[in-house]
Scaffold this active site. Structure first.
Site, mmCIF file in Angstrom:
data_model
loop_
_atom_site.group_PDB
_atom_site.id
_atom_site.type_symbol
_atom_site.label_atom_id
_atom_site.label_comp_id
_atom_site.label_asym_id
_atom_site.label_seq_id
_atom_site.Cartn_x
_atom_site.Cartn_y
_atom_site.Cartn_z
ATOM 1 N N ASP A 89 0.476 -1.261 -0.109
ATOM 2 C CA ASP A 89 0.225 -0.098 -0.378
ATOM 3 C C ASP A 89 0.699 0.875 -0.563
ATOM 4 O OD1 ASP A 89 0.335 -0.333 2.889
ATOM 5 O OD2 ASP A 89 -0.139 1.156 3.160
ATOM 6 N N GLU A 152 -0.330 -0.870 6.383
ATOM 7 C CA GLU A 152 0.842 -0.453 6.788
ATOM 8 C C GLU A 152 0.635 1.008 6.652
ATOM 9 O OE1 GLU A 152 4.840 0.987 8.214
ATOM 10 O OE2 GLU A 152 3.579 1.689 5.965
#
Length: 470
Positions: A89, A152
């Site tokens: 991400d 994250e």
């Protein structure tokens, strides 16, 4: 047996960059408005996860997708497991790019794209390190598990879910920070003061918005203000132009009738290093604090201007703290939101990276006392306690030795304010992929990582992983 890992990486350079370009083209930003059961953080992170696992399957690894929250592949067997934790991400691209953030481009040896340095570039470098060990058939005595996360940059909901279903490796690292090593990470907690949406009559704060994520310094802020008459509006716009001229910001103010709309640009930066950014939200508040707002709007503006503006070490907030080994507490005001109306949830996110010696509860108590009874301070986000792996741990020693052997640079332990997946394990650290002297563009426009650094990090990862599992 001596292996020339540099030669092995060079032989796979074109394949490595091709796989990396494929991942970088995926807009893997978290999008809660598009989240579903099948896409818990939106479609982009799932697409990136599926593509990464597809690449691993292509190369003969055994993979597992854990309900689109995270995934992993395994290689080898043994009583101990080395965990490697990357993430696919990315933070929102934002504005200010010289090229399309999702069309990777190499200019002057630098690979520009959102995620090039945080964390797709380093993750692919580490992936190719394991791929080389497998393709060379090197003997290993431990299992390698490479885990790819998808949240994250937000709340770590991916890892919360993942470890409800999978066992933790025994030790490991995350390729998501700096060389020579990060073996200490400060605590990470977000405090949120809430303000009511009431106003006065002379100056009405209709809305105020700044920031994309709590772990990013806001690079842009906008606001709309209503005043008594058009003359006051014109004067307000003129005052703002003068303010911009005298400060390290850019911006415009447009007066239409009795309404003035403001647009202010600062400089985005990673929330773990707020001193590297220029907070557009607090600068706009500093300007507006010169005018007679009232009630909730006044509290929102005044606290932003007097207690939060340029207070990256928490001194004005009364929470400053320094630990000899872990360094100073830092604070990033990441999101500002205010809308006129009593029932609106108006708030500011204050993200603290704090060392051992203070606590989140102490920070919250001091903020509550400072802001007063009319402001409710809640604790939000994913609270992480300070983390430290001693320098004499064999994991740390091995990784430092590998770095020194490849660079000739003395490896020293380091503590950061950023939070990496290295802290997921009791014996977990962050290792690379940024080399000493690099320009930190993570979470900023025109994020890049040099191609040479990507390849050199793959060399170090291959050698380090092999030393840890042979």
């Amino acid at each position: 047996m001596t292996i020339d890992f540099k030669k092995e990486v060079e032989a796979r350079k074109e394949d490595l960059l091709a796989d990396l370009f494929t991942l970088l083209r995926i807009k893997s930003e978290r999008e809660d408005d598009k989240a579903t059961k099948e896409a818990p953080f939106g479609p982009g992170p799932v697409e990136a996860l599926e593509k990464m696992l597809e690449i691993a399957e292509r190369d003969g690894f055994t993979t597992k997708n854990v309900d689109n929250y995270a995934g992993h592949f395994d290689y080898g067997d043994g009583d101990e497991t080395l965990g490697i934790f990357g993430h696919l991400d990315v933070v929102p691209a934002g504005d200010g790019w010289d090229s399309d953030p999702y069309e990777p481009e190499i200019r002057d040896g630098k690979l520009y794209a959102r995620g090039s340095s945080d964390d797709k570039g380093p993750s692919v470098a580490a992936y190719y390190a394991v791929k080389i060990i497998k393709e060379l058939g090197l003997p290993i005595s431990k299992k390698i598990r490479f885990v790819f996360g998808t949240d994250e940059e937000s709340g770590w909901g991916d890892m919360d879910y993942y470890f409800e279903h999978e066992e933790k490796p025994d030790f490991g690292f995350s390729p998501d920070a700096y060389f020579p090593i990060i073996n200490g990470e400060k605590g990470n907690v977000t405090m949120i003061p809430h303000f009511d949406g009431t106003n006065g009559t002379s100056y009405v704060l209709v809305n105020f918005e700044a920031g994309l994520r709590e772990n990013m310094v806001p690079g842009n802020a906008v606001a709309e203000v209503k005043v008594a008459d058009s003359a006051a509006a014109e004067q307000l716009a003129k005052d703002f132009a003068d303010f911009v001229e005298k400060n390290p910001i850019k911006g415009t103010a447009e007066a239409t009738g009795t309404t003035v709309k403001f647009n202010l640009d600062g400089k985005a930066a990673h929330g773990a290093s707020p001193q590297l950014g220029t907070n557009a939200g607090t600068f706009l508040a500093v300007f507006l604090d010169n005018y007679d707002f009232e009630n909730g709007a006044k509290a929102f503006i005044e606290n932003s201007a007097k207690h939060i503006h340029e207070d990256v070490y928490g001194k004005k907030l009364g929470v400053a703290f320094n630990n000899e080994k872990m360094g100073e507490l830092t604070m990033n005001a990441g999101i500002f939101t205010f809308k006129d109306g009593q029932d609106n949830d108006n708030h500011i996110t204050l993200n603290f990276r704090y060392p051992k010696g203070t606590t989140a509860e102490e920070i919250q108590a001091k903020l509550t006392e400072l802001f007063g009874s009319d402001v409710n301070v809640t604790m939000g986000g994913h609270h992480m306690l300070p983390h430290y792996v001693p320098a004499d741990d064999p994991l740390v020693a091995t990784l430092l030795d590998t770095f020194e052997d490849h660079t000739g640079i003395k490896g020293e332990e380091m503590v950061i304010g950023g939070g990496t997946f290295g802290r997921l394990l009791e014996r977990g650290v962050a290792y690379g992929a940024q080399f000493p002297g690099f320009e930190d563009t993570m979470h900023q426009s025109n994020e890049y990582m040099s191609v040479e650094d990507i390849l050199n990090s793959a060399v170090i990862y291959a050698d380090a992983i092999y030393r840890l599992v042979k």
